[in-house]
Design a protein around this motif. Structure first.
Motif, mmCIF file in Angstrom:
data_model
loop_
_atom_site.group_PDB
_atom_site.id
_atom_site.type_symbol
_atom_site.label_atom_id
_atom_site.label_comp_id
_atom_site.label_asym_id
_atom_site.label_seq_id
_atom_site.Cartn_x
_atom_site.Cartn_y
_atom_site.Cartn_z
ATOM 1 N N ASP A 60 4.956 1.087 2.414
ATOM 2 C CA ASP A 60 5.349 2.048 3.436
ATOM 3 C C ASP A 60 4.950 1.517 4.809
ATOM 4 O OD1 ASP A 60 6.205 4.958 4.090
ATOM 5 O OD2 ASP A 60 4.236 4.769 5.047
ATOM 6 N N SER A 96 12.727 11.004 1.107
ATOM 7 C CA SER A 96 12.140 11.494 2.346
ATOM 8 C C SER A 96 12.503 12.953 2.564
ATOM 9 C CB SER A 96 12.655 10.655 3.526
ATOM 10 O OG SER A 96 12.279 11.224 4.752
ATOM 11 N N GLU A 97 11.628 13.672 3.249
ATOM 12 C CA GLU A 97 11.902 15.073 3.568
ATOM 13 C C GLU A 97 12.868 15.206 4.727
ATOM 14 O OE1 GLU A 97 8.171 16.859 4.348
ATOM 15 O OE2 GLU A 97 7.414 16.634 2.284
ATOM 16 N N TYR A 98 13.103 14.123 5.451
ATOM 17 C CA TYR A 98 13.945 14.204 6.631
ATOM 18 C C TYR A 98 15.384 13.875 6.314
ATOM 19 C CZ TYR A 98 9.312 14.052 8.679
ATOM 20 O OH TYR A 98 8.011 14.299 8.975
ATOM 21 N N ASN A 113 5.461 10.307 3.658
ATOM 22 C CA ASN A 113 6.803 10.793 3.402
ATOM 23 C C ASN A 113 7.724 9.653 3.008
ATOM 24 O OD1 ASN A 113 8.839 12.833 3.391
ATOM 25 N ND2 ASN A 113 9.597 12.013 5.316
ATOM 26 N N GLY A 114 8.402 9.774 1.883
ATOM 27 C CA GLY A 114 9.321 8.738 1.437
ATOM 28 C C GLY A 114 8.693 7.693 0.541
ATOM 29 N N GLU A 127 7.130 1.955 -0.461
ATOM 30 C CA GLU A 127 8.277 2.694 0.046
ATOM 31 C C GLU A 127 9.510 2.433 -0.810
ATOM 32 O OE1 GLU A 127 10.152 3.288 4.402
ATOM 33 O OE2 GLU A 127 10.245 1.236 3.638
ATOM 34 N N TYR A 136 20.344 13.023 3.233
ATOM 35 C CA TYR A 136 19.455 11.972 3.693
ATOM 36 C C TYR A 136 20.241 10.767 4.118
ATOM 37 C CZ TYR A 136 16.427 14.891 0.834
ATOM 38 O OH TYR A 136 15.771 15.931 0.263
#
Length: 274
Positions: free
Chosen positions: A159, A272-274, A117-118, A167, A22
């Motif tokens: 977020d 985060s998934e990214y 996400n995140g 976030e 990440y």
């Protein structure tokens, strides 16, 4: 008049470092707020016609201000594993009473919406603000929530799209004095973060073992000057991404009257998934 600045206290530009697959979180700007407030207050105390002597802590002799006393790093320095090897267990949110931490978080859990996400797990922005207020913090909204209790500050950032959910949360400790050379301010900032972090984490991190890992990580980087070697540190603990940038500060004054302010913090983000 001198004017020296170590550069942006958040370390290298966002995106230069990778850990655990990440990108690191953007360098938090939370230190500028308390530093600016402290400087403005000092200027009001000192009076009109002030010239400013700014000393942002860095890798030079100004980092220790007078060069005779170095910042006190934590007395114990446990080895922190790389982000790829850091513990990945999720915070405990259930189980029998015997398995629950003695001090329960005061913010009520809430289910994250799809697409958040995140975000930090288990809490909303409003539940966090309510919880910190119940612990004696004074909170105000200025683009993000800023909660203060003595020399401990907590910054709650919503977020970008799901503004109901946080976030990141940044916990900061500070130290100040009406002197020009103030290594004791650095020591005070580190001590303040160490003292305030356990109670702040108990609000939104249910797992006691995860809280302890976050504290260990934060204190490893708290006594390092912002512009010093390895000042920016990142890690993954449980369901959280962590980062520190070391301490930073400034001095203002004129005619032998000065005020100094230093702070150090840890940033806690959702994964985060990214």
């Amino acid at each position: 008049m001198s004017n020296q600045q170590s550069g942006y206290p958040g370390g290298p530009p966002y995106g230069q470092q990778q850990y655990g697959g990440y990108p690191p979180p953007p360098p938090p700007s939370r230190k500028a707020g308390p530093i600016v407030v402290a400087i403005v207050g000092a200027l009001m105390l000192i009076g009109a016609g002030v010239f400013v002597v700014t000393r942002f802590a860095g890798g030079s002799d100004d980092a220790a201000v007078d060069g005779t006393t170095k910042p006190v790093a934590p007395s114990t320095k446990p080895t922190l594993r790389p982000a790829s090897e850091a513990p990945t267990e999720q915070p405990s949110t259930g189980g029998s009473p015997a398995t629950q931490p003695t001090a329960q978080p005061t913010a009520q859990p809430s289910k994250l919406p799809a697409g958040c996400n995140g975000c930090l797990p288990g809490v909303t922005v409003s539940s966090l603000v309510t919880a910190f207020k119940s612990k004696g913090y004074v909170c105000k909204l200025d683009r993000r929530w800023e909660c203060n209790k003595g020399t401990v500050d907590v910054y709650i950032s919503p977020d970008y799209t799901k503004k109901k959910y946080p976030e990141s949360i940044d916990v900061s400790g500070s130290g100040s004095a009406r002197v020009q050379n103030c290594p004791q301010c650095i020591k005070a900032a580190v001590a303040s973060l160490k003292q305030g972090l356990p109670g702040a984490l108990a609000v939104f991190v249910p797992d006691a073992s995860v809280r302890q890992q976050i504290i260990t990580f934060a204190m490893q980087g708290a006594g390092i000057p912002t512009s010093g070697p390895s000042s920016t540190r990142d890690a993954k603990v449980g369901a959280y991404r962590l980062s520190t940038q070391g301490y930073s500060g400034a001095t203002v004054g004129k005619n032998g009257k000065y005020a100094s302010f230093y702070s150090t913090s840890v940033s806690i983000n959702g994964i985060s998934e990214y």
